[in-house]
Design a protein around this motif. Structure first.
Motif, PDB file in Angstrom:
ATOM      1  N   THR A  95     -52.892  21.519  40.546  1.00 24.71           N
ATOM      2  CA  THR A  95     -53.782  20.513  39.961  1.00 24.71           C
ATOM      3  C   THR A  95     -54.848  21.206  39.118  1.00 24.71           C
ATOM      4  N   ARG A  96     -55.395  20.485  38.155  1.00 25.32           N
ATOM      5  CA  ARG A  96     -56.467  21.038  37.332  1.00 25.32           C
ATOM      6  C   ARG A  96     -57.775  21.107  38.104  1.00 25.32           C
TER       7      ARG A  96
ATOM      8  N   ALA B 183     -49.684  14.958  38.749  1.00 23.19           N
ATOM      9  CA  ALA B 183     -50.216  15.488  37.494  1.00 23.19           C
ATOM     10  C   ALA B 183     -50.882  16.838  37.740  1.00 23.19           C
ATOM     11  N   GLY B 184     -50.666  17.773  36.811  1.00 27.72           N
ATOM     12  CA  GLY B 184     -51.271  19.086  36.977  1.00 27.72           C
ATOM     13  C   GLY B 184     -50.897  20.018  35.847  1.00 27.72           C
ATOM     14  N   VAL B 185     -50.945  21.320  36.149  1.00 21.81           N
ATOM     15  CA  VAL B 185     -50.670  22.359  35.160  1.00 21.81           C
ATOM     16  C   VAL B 185     -49.554  23.255  35.699  1.00 21.81           C
ATOM     17  N   ILE B 186     -48.594  23.588  34.836  1.00 20.70           N
ATOM     18  CA  ILE B 186     -47.523  24.502  35.218  1.00 20.70           C
ATOM     19  C   ILE B 186     -48.115  25.910  35.251  1.00 20.70           C
TER      20      ILE B 186
ATOM     21  N   GLN C  55     -51.126  22.468  45.350  1.00 25.64           N
ATOM     22  CA  GLN C  55     -50.245  23.472  44.743  1.00 25.64           C
ATOM     23  C   GLN C  55     -48.879  23.359  45.395  1.00 25.64           C
ATOM     24  N   VAL C  56     -47.824  23.357  44.577  1.00 25.01           N
ATOM     25  CA  VAL C  56     -46.496  23.174  45.125  1.00 25.01           C
ATOM     26  C   VAL C  56     -45.482  23.937  44.284  1.00 25.01           C
TER      27      VAL C  56
END
Length: 599
Positions: free
Chosen positions: A408-409, A383-386, A67-68
């Motif tokens: 991340t998912r 790669a991930g989700v906003i 998480q960032v």
């Protein structure tokens, strides 16, 4: 009963005390003479074989693997926002763009300064003798010609590649149409049944479900081939011989992959029909005539797809070879150019080195300008989700501004265990996860990480473990409470009895076993227990592993033996109350005065 006893008393057939006792027994209805209220009952169970699963439990919270907060490296006005809350993005995806006009101007200025430094360097170099210079120039020209030839070869390879694609799409539509008709028409079984279902259904009783699995495999591979073919054919129709090289190269790769999928669908269909014929032939049944026709068509399709695969692979190799030749030619040109430059050098070495240093500085300045320009384009680091974004076009932002939160998912559970339980846990062990917020959801997972060092608090040492989810569910959110049951041991096909049935005395384990006629009585009893004719007998056993509910019996019992799990004693309070009421009846020992009888 009351009337009968009254008549007995009136006729003086019984003494007063006995009659009163009988009346009292009839009145309360719970004495040992007239009811079984004082009889011991037994709850029983059978020893059965099964899988003993030993697990331990822990609680914790849901976390994400990464998480960032995404922040810009520059300040400026936002001119573009490319994401929204909940959007899935790939690594490097553009999150937002800032006004970069000043940075772009800096890049242009750095390019101009670099070119000026290069020109100054060339002026310092004096030409060498005519012959050496001519030889070096010829060598450079040959390298350039090699590159030109490689470029021409590459151009021709792209033209040949488009021809190869066109030839493939002369064949592939027929193969796909043939497969469609072969599998999903009703020419074999009739009654509206597809041919693919006919082949599977006609032999499914002979093959333990193999035909159905083959049919499902055909379905899966045909759908994959169909989707790839439809997309590929659309892209092919959108392209032409005048398309750019990148488009043609991508189309070649796409057509090659599509042809492989079609070949797999043909192979899978052939397996199903051949299996159908083999099974009928084994049982002296004659396959339908259409199946031979289908196999012959599939053989033709196999040859067609194989031929196209070879052609597409060949042109891919040719293109790659030509591209490599261009790269090698560039290296040769660079080498020949440097050699010629050194040959022509005639100026003072220090002056040339100073000029070259200036060129290097200008190159570095250009790289710095390009890096600063890149800072105005904010991209996803992975790669991930906003998860959260609150930036809009026109906003003024700085390096301290948070444009979006990216997670991340992949989620996992962080569970805390004490030092006794964590010693039983290993990476890779299976676990079952439940969530307070989603009562109907259970997710399987496995232990992925265990803390090496524990945390001590008030004399208690705990360790955090991470459990990776086998499947992701959108309802599960970070920070949700989670409970985990971690399977530490599983022993299949062992003899099991409920824990309540196992007793011990003097270090020896035993159970109370029901036998004879009492066994049938116990098996037929309901939840209130069974009344046995004989007392259960003690049976010594040896035990193994135990879970929260069951104990493994290694010897002393057989599968199906009936054992006592609980002894249901009479209600002591009720018996005491009845005795006190009897003591109040006249004529009984300890009762009220009066009564009595005589003859």
């Amino acid at each position: 009963m009351k009337n009968l006893l009254k008549k007995i008393l009136e006729r003086k057939l019984l003494s007063g005390a006995i009659a009163i006792a009988l009346v009292a027994g009839s009145y309360f209805g719970y004495t040992k003479i007239f009811s079984d209220g004082g009889i011991v009952r037994y709850a029983t169970a059978q020893a059965q074989k099964g899988t003993l699963i030993v697990s331990l439990s822990g609680t914790g919270q849901v976390s994400v693997s990464n998480q960032v907060d995404i922040k810009p490296k520059a300040s400026g006005d936002v001119v573009y926002v490319g994401v929204k809350n909940g959007q899935e993005v790939k690594a490097g995806a553009l999150i937002a763009q800032l006004d970069a006009r000043d940075a772009q101007k800096a890049v242009r200025d750095a390019e101009t300064n670099l070119e000026s430094a290069k020109l100054s360097l060339e002026k310092l170099k004096e030409p060498a003798d005519t012959l050496s210079t001519l030889q070096a120039e010829n060598a450079l020209a040959q390298a350039q010609q090699s590159k030109q030839k490689a470029e021409e070869d590459l151009k021709k390879a792209y033209e040949d590649g488009f021809n190869t694609i066109a030839n493939a799409f002369l064949d592939l539509p027929g193969v796909m149409a043939g497969l469609q008709d072969m599998l999903f028409s009703s020419t074999l079984g009739g009654g509206g049944q597809w041919n693919i279902d006919y082949y599977a259904n006609i032999v499914q009783n002979y093959d333990d479900g193999v035909a159905l699995r083959l049919r499902d495999d055909v379905h899966t591979k045909y759908r994959a081939a169909r989707e790839a073919y439809d997309k590929n054919f659309t892209d092919y129709k959108s392209a032409s011989r005048f398309s750019d090289e990148k488009t043609i190269e991508q189309l070649i790769t796409q057509t090659y992959d599509t042809t492989k999928l079609i070949a797999e669908a043909v192979k899978s269909t052939n397996n199903l029909i051949q299996f159908y014929q083999d099974k009928l032939t084994e049982r002296n049944f004659k396959p339908v005539a259409g199946s031979d026709t289908h196999l012959a068509s599939l053989s033709s399709y196999t040859g067609t797809t194989n031929s196209n695969l070879l052609s597409l692979l060949s042109i891919k190799t040719t293109i790659q070879t030509s591209e490599d030749a261009i790269v090698n030619a560039d290296r040769s040109i660079a080498e020949k150019t440097e050699s010629l430059a050194k040959l022509k050098a005639g100026t003072d070495v220090l002056d040339i080195q100073s000029s070259e240093l200036t060129v290097k500085q200008r190159e570095n300045a250009l790289l710095d300008a390009k890096e600063k320009l890149a800072d105005y384009y904010v991209r996803a680091p992975f790669a991930g989700v906003i998860a959260e974004t609150d930036v809009q076009k026109g906003d003024l932002v700085s390096p301290a501004s948070v444009l979006a939160m990216l997670i991340t998912r992949q989620k996992f559970a962080e569970v805390s265990l004490n030092e006794v339980d964590v010693a039983k846990v290993k990476v890779g062990q299976k676990a079952t996860l439940t969530f307070d917020a989603i009562p109907d959801l259970t997710i399987a997972g496995q232990v992925s990480e265990i803390d090496t060092v524990g945390t001590a608090s008030q004399g208690v040492v705990t360790y955090n473990i991470k459990i990776a989810f086998d499947t992701q569910d959108e309802r599960v959110k970070p920070a949700m409470s989670v409970s985990a049951a971690i399977v530490t041991e599983a022993k299949p096909n062992v003899l099991l009895v409920p824990n309540s049935a196992v007793k011990s005395q003097g270090g020896v384990s035993y159970v109370e076993m029901v036998g004879g006629d009492d066994r049938n009585i116990a098996l037929a009893a309901n939840a209130s227990g069974a009344i046995l004719k004989n007392s259960p007998r003690r049976q010594q056993i040896e035990v193994g592993t135990a879970s929260d509910e069951f104990t493994e019996v290694t010897s002393g019992l057989n599968e199906g033996d009936v054992i006592v799990t609980r002894t249901i004693q009479p209600n002591a309070g009720q018996t005491q109350t009845q005795q006190q009421e009897l003591l109040k009846i006249p004529g009984l020992p300890g009762g009220r005065p009066g009564g009595g009888g005589g003859r």
